[in-house]
Design a protein around this motif. Structure first.
Motif, PDB file in Angstrom:
ATOM      1  N   ARG A  30      36.026 100.022  49.218  1.00  0.00           N
ATOM      2  CA  ARG A  30      35.945 100.117  50.661  1.00  0.00           C
ATOM      3  C   ARG A  30      34.726 100.957  51.062  1.00  0.00           C
ATOM      4  O   ARG A  30      34.018 100.633  52.001  1.00  0.00           O
ATOM      5  CB  ARG A  30      37.226 100.720  51.229  1.00  0.00           C
ATOM      6  N   SER A  31      34.489 102.018  50.289  1.00  0.00           N
ATOM      7  CA  SER A  31      33.323 102.851  50.593  1.00  0.00           C
ATOM      8  C   SER A  31      32.052 102.040  50.410  1.00  0.00           C
ATOM      9  O   SER A  31      31.118 102.125  51.198  1.00  0.00           O
ATOM     10  CB  SER A  31      33.267 104.056  49.668  1.00  0.00           C
ATOM     11  N   ILE A  32      32.035 101.241  49.334  1.00  0.00           N
ATOM     12  CA  ILE A  32      30.833 100.438  49.081  1.00  0.00           C
ATOM     13  C   ILE A  32      30.612  99.477  50.238  1.00  0.00           C
ATOM     14  O   ILE A  32      29.518  99.350  50.765  1.00  0.00           O
ATOM     15  CB  ILE A  32      30.979  99.664  47.748  1.00  0.00           C
ATOM     16  N   LEU A  52      29.193 101.296  53.243  1.00  0.00           N
ATOM     17  CA  LEU A  52      27.773 101.616  53.111  1.00  0.00           C
ATOM     18  C   LEU A  52      26.918 100.379  53.344  1.00  0.00           C
ATOM     19  O   LEU A  52      25.884 100.430  53.995  1.00  0.00           O
ATOM     20  CB  LEU A  52      27.501 102.181  51.712  1.00  0.00           C
ATOM     21  N   PHE A  53      27.367  99.241  52.812  1.00  0.00           N
ATOM     22  CA  PHE A  53      26.648  97.987  53.019  1.00  0.00           C
ATOM     23  C   PHE A  53      26.541  97.687  54.504  1.00  0.00           C
ATOM     24  O   PHE A  53      25.487  97.381  55.022  1.00  0.00           O
ATOM     25  CB  PHE A  53      27.408  96.831  52.341  1.00  0.00           C
ATOM     26  N   ILE A 109      26.827  99.659  57.078  1.00  0.00           N
ATOM     27  CA  ILE A 109      25.980 100.602  57.810  1.00  0.00           C
ATOM     28  C   ILE A 109      24.515 100.245  57.628  1.00  0.00           C
ATOM     29  O   ILE A 109      23.752 100.153  58.575  1.00  0.00           O
ATOM     30  CB  ILE A 109      26.243 102.048  57.328  1.00  0.00           C
ATOM     31  N   LEU A 110      24.147  99.962  56.388  1.00  0.00           N
ATOM     32  CA  LEU A 110      22.732  99.727  56.131  1.00  0.00           C
ATOM     33  C   LEU A 110      22.271  98.371  56.634  1.00  0.00           C
ATOM     34  O   LEU A 110      21.210  98.234  57.229  1.00  0.00           O
ATOM     35  CB  LEU A 110      22.445  99.870  54.643  1.00  0.00           C
ATOM     36  N   ALA A 127      21.628  98.133  60.182  1.00  0.00           N
ATOM     37  CA  ALA A 127      20.471  98.875  60.660  1.00  0.00           C
ATOM     38  C   ALA A 127      19.151  98.228  60.233  1.00  0.00           C
ATOM     39  O   ALA A 127      18.130  98.874  60.184  1.00  0.00           O
ATOM     40  CB  ALA A 127      20.540 100.297  60.122  1.00  0.00           C
ATOM     41  N   VAL A 128      19.204  96.928  59.903  1.00  0.00           N
ATOM     42  CA  VAL A 128      17.987  96.254  59.431  1.00  0.00           C
ATOM     43  C   VAL A 128      16.898  96.317  60.495  1.00  0.00           C
ATOM     44  O   VAL A 128      17.101  95.885  61.626  1.00  0.00           O
ATOM     45  CB  VAL A 128      18.290  94.768  59.124  1.00  0.00           C
ATOM     46  N   LEU A 149      16.078  92.867  52.337  1.00  0.00           N
ATOM     47  CA  LEU A 149      17.142  93.567  51.611  1.00  0.00           C
ATOM     48  C   LEU A 149      17.141  93.093  50.167  1.00  0.00           C
ATOM     49  O   LEU A 149      16.922  91.918  49.896  1.00  0.00           O
ATOM     50  CB  LEU A 149      18.507  93.215  52.212  1.00  0.00           C
ATOM     51  N   LEU A 183      19.709  93.064  47.073  1.00  0.00           N
ATOM     52  CA  LEU A 183      21.138  93.319  46.845  1.00  0.00           C
ATOM     53  C   LEU A 183      21.585  92.873  45.466  1.00  0.00           C
ATOM     54  O   LEU A 183      21.010  91.942  44.886  1.00  0.00           O
ATOM     55  CB  LEU A 183      21.962  92.551  47.885  1.00  0.00           C
ATOM     56  N   PRO A 231      28.924  92.852  43.479  1.00  0.00           N
ATOM     57  CA  PRO A 231      29.217  94.291  43.445  1.00  0.00           C
ATOM     58  C   PRO A 231      30.441  94.627  42.600  1.00  0.00           C
ATOM     59  O   PRO A 231      30.647  95.774  42.233  1.00  0.00           O
ATOM     60  CB  PRO A 231      29.460  94.660  44.912  1.00  0.00           C
TER      61      PRO A 231
END
Lengths: 655, 663
Positions: free
Chosen positions: A4-6, A9-10, A12-13, A16-17, A118, A120, A124
């Motif tokens: 969930r944290s991963i 973070l995805f 959020i980032l 913000a592209v 990006l 990636l 994951p």
């Protein structure tokens, strides 16, 4: 644990592209952006104006690929396709350039800056994987009518001299083109799937395959996968016969593929002492060969699936880790598990072979193109004697009787095979004896369940019922999967949801699941009471549905029209329900018995009143078949009539 | 709650302590705490009987001792009981980014027979999950070796957050698996300019405190903590999960009333210019109000002007995403008026300024957000104040409005701001509770006119209108979709209930209209809607509830039940019966009341000519602002909704008369 944290973070980032505006749109994109919209059905979200890939192979084995792509967004839902995406293997390749542009129906055009790119990880969930991709996400900017285009250049070194190219996804495509430029003296051959053969136009050592005006492929329930519907090209290329300058793998036939894969697998399948001890320990009580295989199969199924892929472009994605290493760590991916099982069987003198297969689409692998790149999964074929009987034993012309088993699927026991692998082509990896063979298909009776219901209805309509279900094959796999992957509380909730969907306010008093994966069975006993199950009308009529519970596996074919064939799987079920009727009532009306017989299935119901009880039976036998779209009406009506039959009530009247 | 006052130690002493701490961690690299043989031998969990895995302990040291970094030192020991536990505890991902680092990972599996399998250094993979514009999101990942039911897995790592402090760090005391002993050790920053560290427990046992231990650390410990389980319709997670918020503050001893008053005054001073009334605003207010005579009418006109005439830049389709990203907020209401576009805050501020110009007292109001947590005024910290709107005094009563919320009709707030404490920002700030809209403001009105065919097919016209919160939910769900997608959503919704339904002439209206009800109109044909036997047809008159499953199916529940807002359903179904059929032993579903909380009222009638069946259903719920139902009332609540489902499924029988039957 931290997925969930991963994800966060995805998000959020990615949200913000940064994007920078510009208007230097290339001529090719301006040109295709001027193409008028073709007429499609109103739910088609976008159209690919141009899909072009130019692959250049240099004499030192370096492969340079230029991809050029343009999409017109037709509906807002089509925005999600406005994404530039290019995959690469970080150990042997890179995306050298990536540019994207957006031409809005009105307003300024836009060039995406480098900052918008990006990079990636492909999966994951893998502990480690060299497969990555770069992308530019234009979906936030591209609205209806906009044209999104991109161009990428990748460079890689691969050991494979083969390539696969799909001419389209689900979207329609106006121009789709694949071009291959080879060094002087090299030659290429191709095979076309899901489409009549496409001959390339050849100019010197450049080959071009092209299709135009490809229609959309609409998603439909129970349809073949898009990979079996979209035109696909498979290309192989070869250096001149008298040169061998490169570490390139070429494959003229399936034996060569088998031979090459054998070289990757065999050195890894050496049992060490610890593994041998374990194999003997697991089989110490086994009396037959099949029992030994089952014991080891169960153990390997319990080994955790964890994927660590290194050196993918050098064939690392196809080479298992050593069996000793996988045994010690007790985790691995599909090829690791197949290899571990093979090694453990070897330790007790049973011969087995790895099997390369495609998981997810039984019609994906085609015989006419010998290539390891057609596979994405690995299972096992175990040489068995005549006493070992199972529905998944096949006869191989050179290797004899082979029991096919997938140790990665921990819900499908030895003697069965996951549905999505049944009937597909798979490669037995056995050196010169290896070959592409058709996987077995289990019959309906091997995939069904029987249900017995003992119920009692009172004068106020309350119901007390006891259900006993005995499932085998695919039905057992479904039930087992629910049972194993849910916590006890979740499982209870699932059963309660199933019961209360047919009997409002039912109270479930007993849930007894019994998983017998040894013989592929799963049994379930449920007891419940349901107040007012039957509806009492004016204290005179009592109406109830004798189909007390739903079948849980229901085919929804609800659309009026159909474009693609209907894929049916092998299924069977039969139910007998004894419902004791309240003493003060007698049967006033029973539904008519139903018998529906077609080439793909047989469905029957019957009603009988005997000794104050209603005996209701229903059964379905559905064959594994792919039915042409023009017979859709017949299939749809078959299932609609089943649904109607199972809603039919019984009417009791007060004596 | 506060940590006891901190002592500002000389930096040299601090440095020595830090070195000592780091040394002890470094020395502990190969040391694992001894394992109790009973834990190794245990076969059943202690905290939750069906747990697949249970943490024997979960220890986190949060060290904010240094000014420029925050260090989390984690040590987790988990006992695995089942195959599911083996799967869930096998793979560890430790993501980090920017100036964060993950260090000193150590892990091992201890099998039930005492065999130890250590994680090798090579088995820890550093992965770059994402790279973009110089930013990298990385993860250190590893698979625990040789995990099997009965084994104990344990792992440790340090997470160093460069440039961060422990201010507003959340300490989770409830994990995805049950924990026998959960410990947080916290060392607050105590260097120059240090504020005191405080903490706020949420849903923690009474009396739980951080106790001072050594080296400047404070410890809080919980035993036998159940896992956190999500459930549908549960209150916000932060409202039911056990956790602690750490924060630094200078205001540790200020009484709540004074704290909020000071905060409100501070915000007022800083924000009053944003609602400034000048001549332009005054002139426009007079123009908008025009001949309106009542206060409500005036306010409504101002609201509608701001709501419709002033564009929220987020919704302005003439702006590209890039232009939106660069959009600059207006500095004053006059600017917003002049530009005709603004941020949500600009629109609300203009509304306040126009209202003031029209003679109302209007102020900014700030509150919490019920989607995240229920605001508690006793917690003297602005952390949870993340909603704002405008309070206008009308006839000595505060009314709360937010024209910036595009789909919010006059007189309402979005559900997440209703029924919340709001601080009115003025020279003399005050707390007022925002009202909850009654069920009558959020209505689903469904009308169906059908004819039933002899074969059981039902065919006819449907219109459904949604108002209030129901309409807002529908609009937010659909507004970003194409018309085709909206139709597809509707079809999927209907087919989920009635798989044979065929919809034509679909009209979906007012999807992006700020004020009008969201509506569906369609023609529907459902084959097999009524079941037919030899001489009878069985018909469920509650067409709009056909195929709807009971709201609650499970007998067990762990969390309270939470409805977002009160609502009402009004249904009217007219069904023309097939020729030659008459009602057979007809009776009606029974109405019932749920006190002030709700009422279910169905009725069935037949027209005088006997040709049309008329079914009506009226239902409302969450009356008296009852939107939360504690866990101990779940059984009763389930009974209510089971009963509603049963009555909704009420079937009537139509019998073929003899003359027709003989035809």
């Amino acid at each position: 644990m931290f997925s969930r944290s991963i994800r966060l973070l995805f998000i959020i980032l990615v949200a913000a592209v940064p994007v920078l505006a510009g208007d230097d749109v290339p001529a090719w994109l301006q040109q295709v952006a001027g193409v008028p919209n073709p007429t499609y059905q109103k739910d088609v979200p976008g159209v690919v104006l141009l899909k072009d890939q130019h692959v250049t192979v240099s004499s030192d084995g370096r492969v340079t690929t230029i991809t050029t792509y343009a999409l017109r967004v037709l509906l807002r839902e089509g925005r999600e396709y406005a994404v530039a995406r290019e995959a690469y293997e970080s150990d042997a390749g890179k995306v050298k350039e990536m540019h994207a542009w957006l031409i809005r129906p009105s307003g300024p055009a836009k060039r995406y800056s480098k900052d918008a790119v990006l990079d990636l990880i492909e999966d994951p969930n893998d502990i480690y994987n060299e497969s990555r991709f770069k992308m530019i996400d234009g979906s936030k900017d591209a609205d209806t009518g906009a044209t999104f285009g991109y161009q990428t250049t990748t460079e890689e070194r691969s050991i494979f001299s083969q390539d696969i190219w799909s001419f389209q996804s689900r979207l329609p495509a106006l121009v789709s083109r694949y071009t291959l430029t080879l060094p002087q003296g090299w030659h290429a051959s191709s095979v076309t799937f899901n489409h009549p053969n496409i001959e390339p136009s050849v100019s010197g050592s450049t080959y071009t395959w092209e299709l135009r005006d490809l229609p959309p492929i609409a998603p439909e329930p129970s349809s073949p996968r898009v990979s079996s519907l979209a035109p696909r090209l498979a290309v192989s290329y070869f250096p001149p016969g008298d040169t061998k300058p490169l570490p390139l793998q070429t494959f003229a036939n399936w034996i060569e593929v088998s031979h090459w894969l054998t070289g990757l697998h065999d050195p890894q399948a050496v049992p060490d002492e610890a593994l041998t001890v374990k194999a003997r320990q697991l089989t110490v009580d086994a009396k037959t060969e099949l029992e030994k295989i089952r014991a080891i199969g169960r153990y390997v199924q319990s080994v955790r699936y964890i994927s660590i892929d290194i050196g993918v472009s050098r064939g690392g994605g196809m080479r298992p880790h050593s069996a000793a290493q996988v045994f010690a760590k007790s985790y691995g991916d599909c090829k690791d598990k197949a290899n571990l099982m093979r090694s453990m069987l070897k330790a007790i003198n049973i011969t087995a072979y790895p099997v390369a297969i495609f998981s997810g689409d039984p019609t994906y692998v085609r015989e006419e193109w010998a290539s390891p790149n057609q596979f994405n999964h690995c299972i096992i074929a175990i040489r068995v004697n005549d006493e070992s009987q199972a529905a998944t034993v096949i006869n191989h012309p050179k290797l004899g009787r082979l029991l096919i088993f997938d140790p990665t699927d921990d819900d499908t026991p030895t003697g069965d095979l996951p549905e999505h692998e049944q009937g597909s082509f798979a490669l037995i990896i056995a050196g010169d004896d290896g070959s592409l063979v058709r996987m077995p298909v289990t019959p309906p009776e091997a995939n069904g369940f029987t249900r017995q219901i003992e119920a009692s209805l009172t004068e106020d309509g309350s119901l007390t019922a006891s259900i006993q279900e005995d499932a085998v094959g695919k039905s057992a796999v479904s039930s087992r999967s629910e049972f194993r992957h849910a916590s006890p509380a979740e499982y209870l909730n699932l059963i309660e949801g199933w019961i209360t969907s047919g009997a409002t306010a039912a109270k479930v008093s007993k849930v007894e699941p019994r998983d017998n994966s040894n013989d592929g069975r799963f049994d379930l006993k449920v007891e419940f009471t349901a107040p007012s199950y039957g509806q009492l009308m004016q204290n005179r009529l009592l109406v109830f549905k004798p189909a007390l519970v739903s079948r849980r596996e229901i085919l929804f074919l609800t659309e009026a029209k159909r474009a693609h064939p209907i894929v049916l799987h092998s299924r069977a079920f039969s139910e007998i329900a004894h419902v004791k009727l309240p003493a003060g009532f007698e049967v006033d009306e029973l539904p008519d018995a139903v018998k529906l017989e077609t080439a793909f299935g047989l469905y029957k119901t019957s009603y009988e009143v005997k000794n104050g009880a209603l005996i209701f039976t229903r059964s379905l036998a559905q064959r594994a078949m792919t039915i042409p779209a023009d017979q859709y009406d017949e299939v749809r009506k078959f299932y609609e009539r089943i649904r109607a039959a199972e809603q039919a009530p019984v009417v009791l009247v007060k004596k | 709650m506060m940590f006891p006052p901190s002592f500002s130690l000389p930096r040299a002493v601090l440095l020595c302590l830090t070195i000592a701490l780091f040394s002890s961690i470094a020395l502990a690299g190969d040391d694992w705490k001894p394992i109790d043989p009973a834990d190794l031998a245990s076969k059943t969990p202690v905290v939750e009987k069906d747990a697949d895995a249970e943490a024997l302990f979960w220890e986190v040291r949060v060290d904010d001792g240094e000014a420029d970094e925050l260090i989390f030192t984690n040590y987790v020991r988990v006992k695995v009981f089942t195959e599911r536990g083996k799967e869930s505890q096998s793979k560890i991902d430790l993501p980090y980014r920017g100036s964060y680092r993950i260090k000193d990972i150590a892990a091992r599996t201890v099998k039930a027979d005492g065999t130890i399998v250590e994680l090798k250094k090579d088995d820890v993979f550093e992965r770059t999950l994402l790279k973009m514009n110089g930013v990298k999101v990385k993860a250190k990942s590893f698979a625990m070796p040789a995990v099997e039911p009965g084994a104990i897995v344990e792992y440790r790592w340090r997470e160093i957050r460069g440039g961060r402090s422990a201010n507003y760090v959340q300490l989770q005391f409830q994990r995805d698996i049950p924990v026998r002993n959960l410990t947080y050790l916290v060392r607050p920053y105590s260097g120059p300019y240090a504020n005191g560290m405080s903490y706020r427990p949420f849903h923690m046992p009474n009396g739980l405190k951080f106790e001072k231990v050594k080296d400047g650390f404070y410890r809080a410990q919980l035993s036998n903590v159940a896992a956190f389980h999500e459930e549908p319709r549960m209150p916000p997670e932060d409202e039911v999960r056990s956790w602690i918020l750490l924060y630094y503050t200078r205001d540790q001893k200020i009484a709540p009333d004074k704290y909020w008053s000071d905060l409100g005054k501070g915000i007022y001073e800083n924000s009053k210019d944003e609602m400034k009334v000048n001549d332009d605003v005054r002139k426009k207010a007079a123009e908008i109000v025009g001949d309106a005579s009542t206060a409500d009418e005036k306010l409504k006109r101002i609201y509608e002007f701001c709501h419709v005439q002033i564009k929220n830049y987020v919704r302005d389709e003439s702006l590209t995403p890039d232009e939106k990203a660069k959009f600059k907020a207006n500095k004053s209401p006059a600017d917003t008026l002049k530009r005709g576009i603004g941020t949500g805050g600009n629109i609300d501020s203009l509304f306040a300024a126009l209202s003031t110009a029209a003679g109302f007292e209007a102020h900014l109001a700030i509150s919490g957000n019920r989607q995240n947590i229920f605001l508690d005024r006793d917690f003297t910290n602005p952390y949870f104040l993340d909603s704002s709107f405008i309070a206008v005094k009308v006839n000595d009563k505060w009314q709360f409005l937010s024209p910036a919320e595009y789909y919010t009709p006059y007189g309402m707030l979005r559900w997440l701001e209703e029924g919340q404490n709001a601080l009115i920002i003025s020279k003399e700030p005050e707390w007022v509770m925002t009202p909850m809209s009654s069920a009558d403001r959020s209505v689903q009105k469904s009308v169906g006119k059908f004819r039933l065919l002899e074969d059981g097919t039902l065919e006819g016209e449907v219109r459904i209108e949604y108002t209030g919160q129901l309409a807002m939910d529908k609009k937010y769900y659909n507004d970003d979709d194409s018309p085709q997608q909206r139709e597809d959503t509707l079809r999927a919704m209907i087919k989920e209930r009635m798989s044979t339904a065929e919809l034509t002439n679909v009209k979906i209206e007012n999807v992006t209209d700020p004020a009008k009800p969201f509506t569906y109109d369609y023609h529907i044909r459902v084959s097999g809607y009524a079941q037919r036997t030899g001489k009878r047809l069985f018909l469920q008159p509650a067409f709009f509830e056909h195929g709807v499953a009971p709201l609650f199916s499970g007998s067990d529940r762990r969390q309270a039940v939470y409805f977002h807002y009160p609502w009402r359903e009004e249904e009217e179904v007219t069904i023309a019966l097939p020729e030659g059929y008459a009602l057979d032993s007809p009776d009606a579903p029974a109405p019932f009341s749920i006190g002030a909380t709700g009422q279910y009222k169905p009725s069935i009638g037949i027209t005088k000519d006997g040709k049309d069946l008329i079914f009506k259903r009226s239902f409302f719920f969450c009356g008296g602002d009852a939107i939360i139902f504690p866990l101990n009332s779940y059984g009763q609540l389930k009974l209510v909704f089971d009963r509603i489902n049963k009555e909704d499924n009420h079937t009537i029988t139509l019998k073929q008369n003899t003359a027709s039957a003989s035809n």
